[in-house]
Design an enzyme around this catalytic site. Structure first.
Site, PDB file in Angstrom:
ATOM      1  N   LYS A  39       0.844  -1.208   0.000  1.00  0.00           N
ATOM      2  CA  LYS A  39       0.000   0.000   0.000  1.00  0.00           C
ATOM      3  C   LYS A  39       0.872   1.248   0.000  1.00  0.00           C
ATOM      4  CE  LYS A  39      -2.537   1.615   3.649  1.00  0.00           C
ATOM      5  NZ  LYS A  39      -2.671   3.064   3.799  1.00  0.00           N
ATOM      6  N   LEU A  67      -4.890   6.967  -1.994  1.00  0.00           N
ATOM      7  CA  LEU A  67      -4.840   8.438  -1.992  1.00  0.00           C
ATOM      8  C   LEU A  67      -6.195   9.051  -1.646  1.00  0.00           C
ATOM      9  CD1 LEU A  67      -2.518   8.974  -5.115  1.00  0.00           C
ATOM     10  CD2 LEU A  67      -1.891   8.753  -2.695  1.00  0.00           C
ATOM     11  N   LYS A  68      -7.193   8.237  -1.435  1.00  0.00           N
ATOM     12  CA  LYS A  68      -8.523   8.674  -0.948  1.00  0.00           C
ATOM     13  C   LYS A  68      -9.037   9.903  -1.695  1.00  0.00           C
ATOM     14  CE  LYS A  68      -7.941   6.751   3.715  1.00  0.00           C
ATOM     15  NZ  LYS A  68      -6.529   6.330   3.704  1.00  0.00           N
ATOM     16  N   ASP A  71     -13.294  14.769  -4.841  1.00  0.00           N
ATOM     17  CA  ASP A  71     -13.284  16.024  -5.597  1.00  0.00           C
ATOM     18  C   ASP A  71     -14.487  16.003  -6.534  1.00  0.00           C
ATOM     19  OD1 ASP A  71     -12.328  18.421  -6.939  1.00  0.00           O
ATOM     20  OD2 ASP A  71     -10.315  17.876  -6.255  1.00  0.00           O
ATOM     21  N   THR A  75     -12.739  15.671 -12.040  1.00  0.00           N
ATOM     22  CA  THR A  75     -11.369  15.554 -11.522  1.00  0.00           C
ATOM     23  C   THR A  75     -11.091  14.132 -11.062  1.00  0.00           C
ATOM     24  OG1 THR A  75     -11.433  17.866 -10.872  1.00  0.00           O
ATOM     25  CG2 THR A  75      -9.778  16.488  -9.787  1.00  0.00           C
ATOM     26  N   ARG A 184      -4.282  -6.416  14.418  1.00  0.00           N
ATOM     27  CA  ARG A 184      -3.193  -6.624  15.365  1.00  0.00           C
ATOM     28  C   ARG A 184      -3.128  -8.080  15.794  1.00  0.00           C
ATOM     29  NH1 ARG A 184      -1.800  -2.704  13.583  1.00  0.00           N
ATOM     30  NH2 ARG A 184      -1.005  -0.791  14.499  1.00  0.00           N
ATOM     31  N   GLN A 193      -4.078   2.194  17.329  1.00  0.00           N
ATOM     32  CA  GLN A 193      -5.332   1.578  16.896  1.00  0.00           C
ATOM     33  C   GLN A 193      -6.163   1.249  18.135  1.00  0.00           C
ATOM     34  OE1 GLN A 193      -6.363   1.453  13.905  1.00  0.00           O
ATOM     35  NE2 GLN A 193      -4.633   1.252  12.491  1.00  0.00           N
ATOM     36  N   GLY A 213       0.407  -2.613   8.949  1.00  0.00           N
ATOM     37  CA  GLY A 213       1.592  -1.768   8.909  1.00  0.00           C
ATOM     38  C   GLY A 213       2.568  -2.145   9.996  1.00  0.00           C
ATOM     39  N   ARG A 214       2.482  -1.439  11.107  1.00  0.00           N
ATOM     40  CA  ARG A 214       3.517  -1.533  12.135  1.00  0.00           C
ATOM     41  C   ARG A 214       3.787  -2.920  12.719  1.00  0.00           C
ATOM     42  NH1 ARG A 214       0.957   3.607  14.879  1.00  0.00           N
ATOM     43  NH2 ARG A 214      -0.787   2.568  13.845  1.00  0.00           N
TER      44      ARG A 214
HETATM   45  O1  C5P Z   1       0.527   0.400  11.346  1.00  0.00           O
HETATM   46  P1  C5P Z   1      -0.895   0.008  11.175  1.00  0.00           P
HETATM   47  O2  C5P Z   1      -1.107  -1.480  10.992  1.00  0.00           O
HETATM   48  O3  C5P Z   1      -1.808   0.609  12.215  1.00  0.00           O
HETATM   49  O4  C5P Z   1      -1.283   0.663   9.766  1.00  0.00           O
HETATM   50  C1  C5P Z   1      -2.590   0.656   9.281  1.00  0.00           C
HETATM   51  C2  C5P Z   1      -2.639   1.299   7.952  1.00  0.00           C
HETATM   52  O5  C5P Z   1      -4.000   1.409   7.565  1.00  0.00           O
HETATM   53  C3  C5P Z   1      -2.091   2.724   7.886  1.00  0.00           C
HETATM   54  O6  C5P Z   1      -1.564   2.924   6.561  1.00  0.00           O
HETATM   55  C4  C5P Z   1      -3.307   3.590   8.095  1.00  0.00           C
HETATM   56  O7  C5P Z   1      -3.190   4.847   7.476  1.00  0.00           O
HETATM   57  C5  C5P Z   1      -4.363   2.760   7.383  1.00  0.00           C
HETATM   58  N1  C5P Z   1      -5.713   3.013   7.814  1.00  0.00           N
HETATM   59  C6  C5P Z   1      -6.154   2.866   9.119  1.00  0.00           C
HETATM   60  N2  C5P Z   1      -7.468   3.128   9.428  1.00  0.00           N
HETATM   61  C7  C5P Z   1      -8.313   3.489   8.474  1.00  0.00           C
HETATM   62  C8  C5P Z   1      -7.895   3.620   7.149  1.00  0.00           C
HETATM   63  C9  C5P Z   1      -6.565   3.374   6.851  1.00  0.00           C
HETATM   64  O8  C5P Z   1      -5.396   2.519  10.002  1.00  0.00           O
HETATM   65  N3  C5P Z   1      -9.569   3.682   8.750  1.00  0.00           N
END
Ligand code: C5P
Length: 234
Positions: A39, A67-68, A71, A75, A184, A193, A213-214
């Site tokens: 992503k 990029l959500k 508009d 566009t 998680r 979160q 992500g993390r």
């Molecule tokens: O690090 P983590 O697992 O929390 O990352 C979650 C990803 O999902 C991040 O890129 C965050 O911007 C994205 N995200 C989110 N909640 C949302 C939409 C997107 O955590 N509602």
């Protein structure tokens, strides 16, 4: 960068929330084909532009371009066309952009391999945030309302919090493709979160793809973390 084949059976989407191309390359080199898609969001895209998307694709991996868009229809139509031309496998638009914008986004991706995902209500919002912008009612009602609108306009996938999987499946059935952040594993920290599910729990509830992500990117061994999640899912 090593070649990373896109694996459509792999439900993990790795959020490349890193400052620049070097950090992104390092993560991709380490994690490789243990994730299905990468992503690219606002942070990395604003720094590196379409080149980073091309680079990941040239290495054989798929990109979720997050990029959500929100508009006017004209566009967004052209922005979606550009993302399709870049070869993004998924992209996001805000469902709050309304019927004209959503139909334009869906039409612009029609016939391509790019899946347009509608973002319902950001998970950083609560009922008070909705009221502050003039929407009265609960977040859950608004999520379902927007998801229905998306479906009517040809949007086939949704980004939702794990908490919303069950009400969305109950009201909309099996057809929308649900992509869920807020994941998680039991062995990872919560970070910021608040409403989380473990990977296997989210899939059992009806998620099609998991944005993570993390738990992977901040782990001392990102490849091992991704492999552990894959093992938990299989
Ligand atoms: O690090 P983590 O697992 O929390 O990352 C979650 C990803 O999902 C991040 O890129 C965050 O911007 C994205 N995200 C989110 N909640 C949302 C939409 C997107 O955590 N509602």
């Amino acid at each position: 960068m090593h070649p990373v084949p896109t694996n459509e059976k792999n439900k993990i989407i790795l959020a490349l929330d890193v400052p620049g191309a070097e950090e992104a390359r390092d993560l991709i080199r380490r994690v490789g084909a243990r994730v299905g898609l990468y992503k690219v969001g606002l942070q990395l895209f604003t720094r590196c532009g379409p080149d980073i998307v091309k680079e990941i694709r040239d290495a054989g991996a798929g990109v979720f371009l997050d990029l959500k868009f929100f508009d006017i229809p004209n566009t967004v139509r052209h922005a979606v066309e550009s993302a399709v031309a870049l070869g993004a496998e998924m992209l996001t638009v805000h469902l709050g952009g309304g019927p004209g914008m959503l139909a334009a986004a869906a039409q612009a991706a029609q016939g391509s391999d790019t899946l347009v995902l509608g973002v319902t209500v950001l998970t950083s919002w609560d009922d008070a945030t909705l009221a502050a912008v003039g929407c009265h009612g609960s977040v859950e009602d608004q999520v379902v309302r927007l998801a229905r609108l998306g479906g009517e306009c040809g949007i086939r996938g949704l980004v939702c919090s794990p908490r919303e999987i069950t009400p969305l499946r109950e009201t909309l059935g099996a057809s929308p493709i649900l992509v869920t952040p807020g994941i998680r594993p039991a062995w990872a920290g919560a970070d910021d979160q608040k409403r989380m599910l473990a990977p296997a729990e989210a899939v059992a509830a009806g998620a099609n793809y998991l944005v993570i992500g993390r738990p992977i990117t901040a782990h001392a061994d990102p490849a091992a973390a991704a492999q552990r999640i894959l093992d938990e899912l299989s």
